[in-house]
Design a protein around this motif. Sequence first.
Motif, PDB file in Angstrom:
ATOM      1  N   VAL A 161      46.986 -53.938  10.595  1.00  0.00           N
ATOM      2  CA  VAL A 161      46.627 -54.493  11.904  1.00  0.00           C
ATOM      3  C   VAL A 161      45.215 -54.109  12.341  1.00  0.00           C
ATOM      4  N   ALA A 162      44.575 -53.199  11.633  1.00  0.00           N
ATOM      5  CA  ALA A 162      43.220 -52.767  12.016  1.00  0.00           C
ATOM      6  C   ALA A 162      42.366 -52.659  10.769  1.00  0.00           C
ATOM      7  N   MET A 163      41.083 -52.947  10.887  1.00  0.00           N
ATOM      8  CA  MET A 163      40.152 -52.910   9.758  1.00  0.00           C
ATOM      9  C   MET A 163      39.753 -51.461   9.514  1.00  0.00           C
ATOM     10  N   CYS A 164      40.571 -50.769   8.702  1.00  0.00           N
ATOM     11  CA  CYS A 164      40.340 -49.344   8.527  1.00  0.00           C
ATOM     12  C   CYS A 164      40.984 -48.868   7.241  1.00  0.00           C
ATOM     13  N   ASP A 165      40.739 -47.625   6.921  1.00  0.00           N
ATOM     14  CA  ASP A 165      41.418 -46.921   5.853  1.00  0.00           C
ATOM     15  C   ASP A 165      42.202 -45.789   6.514  1.00  0.00           C
ATOM     16  N   ARG A 166      43.304 -45.343   5.872  1.00  0.00           N
ATOM     17  CA  ARG A 166      44.100 -44.282   6.496  1.00  0.00           C
ATOM     18  C   ARG A 166      43.285 -43.014   6.699  1.00  0.00           C
ATOM     19  N   TRP A 167      42.186 -42.856   5.952  1.00  0.00           N
ATOM     20  CA  TRP A 167      41.344 -41.662   6.098  1.00  0.00           C
ATOM     21  C   TRP A 167      40.435 -41.763   7.318  1.00  0.00           C
ATOM     22  N   ASP A 168      40.393 -42.948   7.955  1.00  0.00           N
ATOM     23  CA  ASP A 168      39.617 -43.104   9.188  1.00  0.00           C
ATOM     24  C   ASP A 168      40.369 -42.606  10.412  1.00  0.00           C
ATOM     25  N   VAL A 169      41.644 -42.282  10.229  1.00  0.00           N
ATOM     26  CA  VAL A 169      42.459 -41.875  11.366  1.00  0.00           C
ATOM     27  C   VAL A 169      43.186 -40.577  11.049  1.00  0.00           C
ATOM     28  N   GLY A 170      43.657 -39.924  12.084  1.00  0.00           N
ATOM     29  CA  GLY A 170      44.481 -38.736  11.935  1.00  0.00           C
ATOM     30  C   GLY A 170      45.735 -38.895  12.757  1.00  0.00           C
ATOM     31  N   GLY A 171      46.633 -37.944  12.637  1.00  0.00           N
ATOM     32  CA  GLY A 171      47.877 -38.060  13.387  1.00  0.00           C
ATOM     33  C   GLY A 171      48.489 -36.709  13.713  1.00  0.00           C
ATOM     34  N   LEU A 172      49.366 -36.719  14.675  1.00  0.00           N
ATOM     35  CA  LEU A 172      50.139 -35.539  15.056  1.00  0.00           C
ATOM     36  C   LEU A 172      51.473 -36.025  15.602  1.00  0.00           C
ATOM     37  N   SER A 173      52.533 -35.344  15.210  1.00  0.00           N
ATOM     38  CA  SER A 173      53.850 -35.653  15.769  1.00  0.00           C
ATOM     39  C   SER A 173      54.502 -34.352  16.194  1.00  0.00           C
ATOM     40  N   THR A 174      55.276 -34.404  17.259  1.00  0.00           N
ATOM     41  CA  THR A 174      55.885 -33.182  17.784  1.00  0.00           C
ATOM     42  C   THR A 174      57.202 -33.514  18.481  1.00  0.00           C
ATOM     43  N   PRO A 175      58.211 -32.649  18.352  1.00  0.00           N
ATOM     44  CA  PRO A 175      59.479 -32.883  19.053  1.00  0.00           C
ATOM     45  C   PRO A 175      59.344 -32.810  20.568  1.00  0.00           C
ATOM     46  N   TRP A 176      58.301 -32.140  21.042  1.00  0.00           N
ATOM     47  CA  TRP A 176      58.049 -32.050  22.483  1.00  0.00           C
ATOM     48  C   TRP A 176      56.579 -31.736  22.701  1.00  0.00           C
ATOM     49  N   HIS A 177      55.934 -32.539  23.543  1.00  0.00           N
ATOM     50  CA  HIS A 177      54.505 -32.324  23.809  1.00  0.00           C
ATOM     51  C   HIS A 177      54.311 -31.975  25.278  1.00  0.00           C
ATOM     52  N   PRO A 178      53.523 -30.936  25.581  1.00  0.00           N
ATOM     53  CA  PRO A 178      53.375 -30.492  26.975  1.00  0.00           C
ATOM     54  C   PRO A 178      52.763 -31.531  27.894  1.00  0.00           C
TER      55      PRO A 178
ATOM     56  N   ILE B  82      48.462 -41.173  16.954  1.00  0.00           N
ATOM     57  CA  ILE B  82      47.536 -41.586  15.889  1.00  0.00           C
ATOM     58  C   ILE B  82      46.167 -41.715  16.548  1.00  0.00           C
ATOM     59  N   TYR B  83      45.186 -41.003  16.020  1.00  0.00           N
ATOM     60  CA  TYR B  83      43.875 -40.979  16.678  1.00  0.00           C
ATOM     61  C   TYR B  83      42.759 -41.380  15.715  1.00  0.00           C
TER      62      TYR B  83
ATOM     63  N   PRO C 188      43.475 -29.420   1.105  1.00  0.00           N
ATOM     64  CA  PRO C 188      43.447 -28.503   2.254  1.00  0.00           C
ATOM     65  C   PRO C 188      44.726 -28.563   3.078  1.00  0.00           C
ATOM     66  N   ARG C 189      45.044 -27.456   3.737  1.00  0.00           N
ATOM     67  CA  ARG C 189      46.136 -27.406   4.710  1.00  0.00           C
ATOM     68  C   ARG C 189      45.539 -27.009   6.057  1.00  0.00           C
ATOM     69  N   SER C 190      45.969 -27.672   7.095  1.00  0.00           N
ATOM     70  CA  SER C 190      45.324 -27.462   8.393  1.00  0.00           C
ATOM     71  C   SER C 190      46.337 -27.487   9.519  1.00  0.00           C
ATOM     72  N   ASP C 191      45.888 -27.030  10.668  1.00  0.00           N
ATOM     73  CA  ASP C 191      46.681 -27.034  11.896  1.00  0.00           C
ATOM     74  C   ASP C 191      45.945 -27.887  12.924  1.00  0.00           C
ATOM     75  N   THR C 192      46.663 -28.792  13.585  1.00  0.00           N
ATOM     76  CA  THR C 192      46.044 -29.715  14.536  1.00  0.00           C
ATOM     77  C   THR C 192      46.778 -29.685  15.869  1.00  0.00           C
ATOM     78  N   ASP C 193      46.021 -29.676  16.956  1.00  0.00           N
ATOM     79  CA  ASP C 193      46.559 -29.819  18.305  1.00  0.00           C
ATOM     80  C   ASP C 193      45.897 -31.024  18.968  1.00  0.00           C
ATOM     81  N   VAL C 194      46.666 -31.753  19.777  1.00  0.00           N
ATOM     82  CA  VAL C 194      46.138 -32.899  20.519  1.00  0.00           C
ATOM     83  C   VAL C 194      46.436 -32.705  22.000  1.00  0.00           C
TER      84      VAL C 194
END
Length: 767
Positions: free
Chosen positions: A663-680, A689-690, A562-568
């Motif tokens: 550093v945390a008891m998890c799998d990468r699929w347990d978390v999501g992420g977003l990066s941006t050159p500028w966030h409002p 990383i959420y 899948p391809r998706s769009d995410t906002d945080v």
Amino acid sequence: MNADRLLAALAADLDERHPSARPRVAFREHLPARAPTTRPMPEDMPAVVRQRLEQEGIDRLYEHQGAARELLRSGRHTVVATGTASGKSLCYQLPTLERLVTDDKATALYLAPTKALARDQLRALRSVRLPHVRAAVYDGDTPKSEREAIRRTANVVLTNPDMLHVGLLAHHRRWGDFLHRLAYVIIDECHVARGLFGSHVSAVLRRLRRVCAHYSSTPTFAFASATIGNPAEHAANLTGLDVEEVVRDGSPRPRVTFALWEPAVTDPALGSRRSSLAEVADLLAGLVRRGPATLAFAKSRKAAELVAAAARADVEGAGTEGRILAYRAGLLPDERREVEQGLSDGSIRGVAATDALELGVDVGGLDAVIIGGWPGTVASLWQQAGRAGRRDREALVIFVADDDPLDHFLLAHPTHLWERPLEAATADVTNPYVLRPHLHCAAWELPIAEGEQVLGFDVADVLDEAVAAGELRRRGGRLYWSGRTSPALDTAIRSASGDPFSIVDGDTGALIGEVDEARAHTTVHEGAVYLHQGTTYRVARLDLTDRVAVAHAYGGPEYTRPRSDTDVTVASVTESERWGACTVHHGLVEVSTQVLAYERRRVFTNESLGVVDLELPRLHLDTQAWWITIPEEVLEGARVDTSAVAGAVHAAEHAAIGLLPLVAMCDRWDVGGLSTPWHPDTGSATIFIYDGHPGGAGITERAYRSGDAHLHATHEAVAACPCVAGCPSCVQSPKCGNGNEPLDKAAALRLLGTVLTERRRDLAAPP
């Protein structure tokens, strides 16, 4: 079996068929055999129990078995955290059997995270052949016609947290006599109850204690766990009780050859390599052809199906006898039991499985285990590895590195596997997305008294909110559930995302499987490829109203991504810390995601076959996050110009998510992420990383607590990767919703290095 010779033969076989630019066996470690530490059978053990154990060939107890027995018999809540095949089951079975033999009124409740494990324990209890023990499984597969008889006659009930939640507690008046006589509550594989699932299990167990008190019983709790970093603390978090721990393993261990396997590198400059799934399938087929019974672990249902199908075709093409099947969640009960029985009796020589077979189901003696990619935690790694060599035979364990930054970090730093501390499991029952629905359930079970600490702590504010929302009502100084039916039916404890979606064969109408709501948009969208026991299906229609995906058998050699769009959006900052000019935060965020399209890719080669647009609604998630703000002066110091910022922060985000399990008891699929050159909300370049669960699961909080250890490992992993422009082993991500664009490995390295320099400068500054 000579593991070294077998490894050499496997490597030579694959090198001949698929040459590699580097040796496939990157590292091997010989773990020595360990002699057992035992003690004599206790003098005060009932004679009939001793006799049955001796008939099973047990005439002494391992040290940890004896220690656990003493604690549990004295009424002290106890957790046993020892290795796979260490005989943990006897730690709680023995005091339970002794109590049932000497007290014909006593009962016991056994909870397992999976149905398969509960039924395996039933077989073990019945094999002891004690007439005092009337054990029965009570779960979703139990015919309704048998349930009343189980309630009336069984003194050992084996079930899972889900059925305890919706079946026993919601209808506890039918179980009043059983609960009044309850002596032991056993929670097997309690390390699985972590994160969001652990938070739900904690609420369920605390509700159980409350209902038991209503029937004047105070059962002793017994926990069995993999070797995690905080067994007593975790068990205490699950129940709100003080818990003793037994962690010194007295069981023997066979000699183990542990190999780290690097898939064939086909182009060192590009970092491209052969699919790790293809390597796992070839290894599974190669081991089955050479005789050893082998279990291959894969990280997803789809991966397990692909590995089983490819290995089966390879073995059948060579004319070798030996069935190879897949084992995963979503199989029907009869299919699960066929695989379990086949491994036990030897009729199945190879299985590709998800972590559903990581747990303590007895599947007989296995000679070899293949671990396809980092399983998420050190505890899971050793649980999976411990499946091999159960009968004092030399064991072979092969860890096949996936295209993932963490996997290749471990190839370069293998001592992390043997020397790093075990992770701590988390369970936060105060998560509002967990707490409130369980208070509804508690009010349905027994009216809540004013001022009552329902789950072991003050919840007055949450109860007031529930009353204001009309969910609870006050009457006579007590709070009652305002609905007409049990709220447990609407409270899923495996996730917080609603009822599952059914996957139906459009040609036959048969139920193929289920998928939870959170994964439906990405897994069974229209056009998605879905695998089930070697059969490939393509989803023709996803009905969001009726929660049904209709699929048809499909023979094409492809998969979909899948391809998706995410906002945080930042909701609130819980805490923050200055790293020079940068700032690291932990707090609450609102995540909005929409699946926009899917990409078709060819199996094993990963060749793109095109992108197809989708029209799906946007999903919203309130959760916890870790984020770092990077001001312009730091970007300038890292020589990251305006055009390169997006690629730099995106690549750094991917790599940081990949290394988070360090550093945390998890799998990468347990978390999501977003990066941006500028966030409002931050006014600067930001990497988020959420936690991928409503309310959070404690994962990103642990990332925040780790200080700079997480980003140091991230920088080191990216720097060590030999590729030039970035590859799946360092900065590309298999779950990227933007198709891994844009990515700038060189700029990410400079940026990470500069951020860490800012951190060091801040630490060196005088207070």
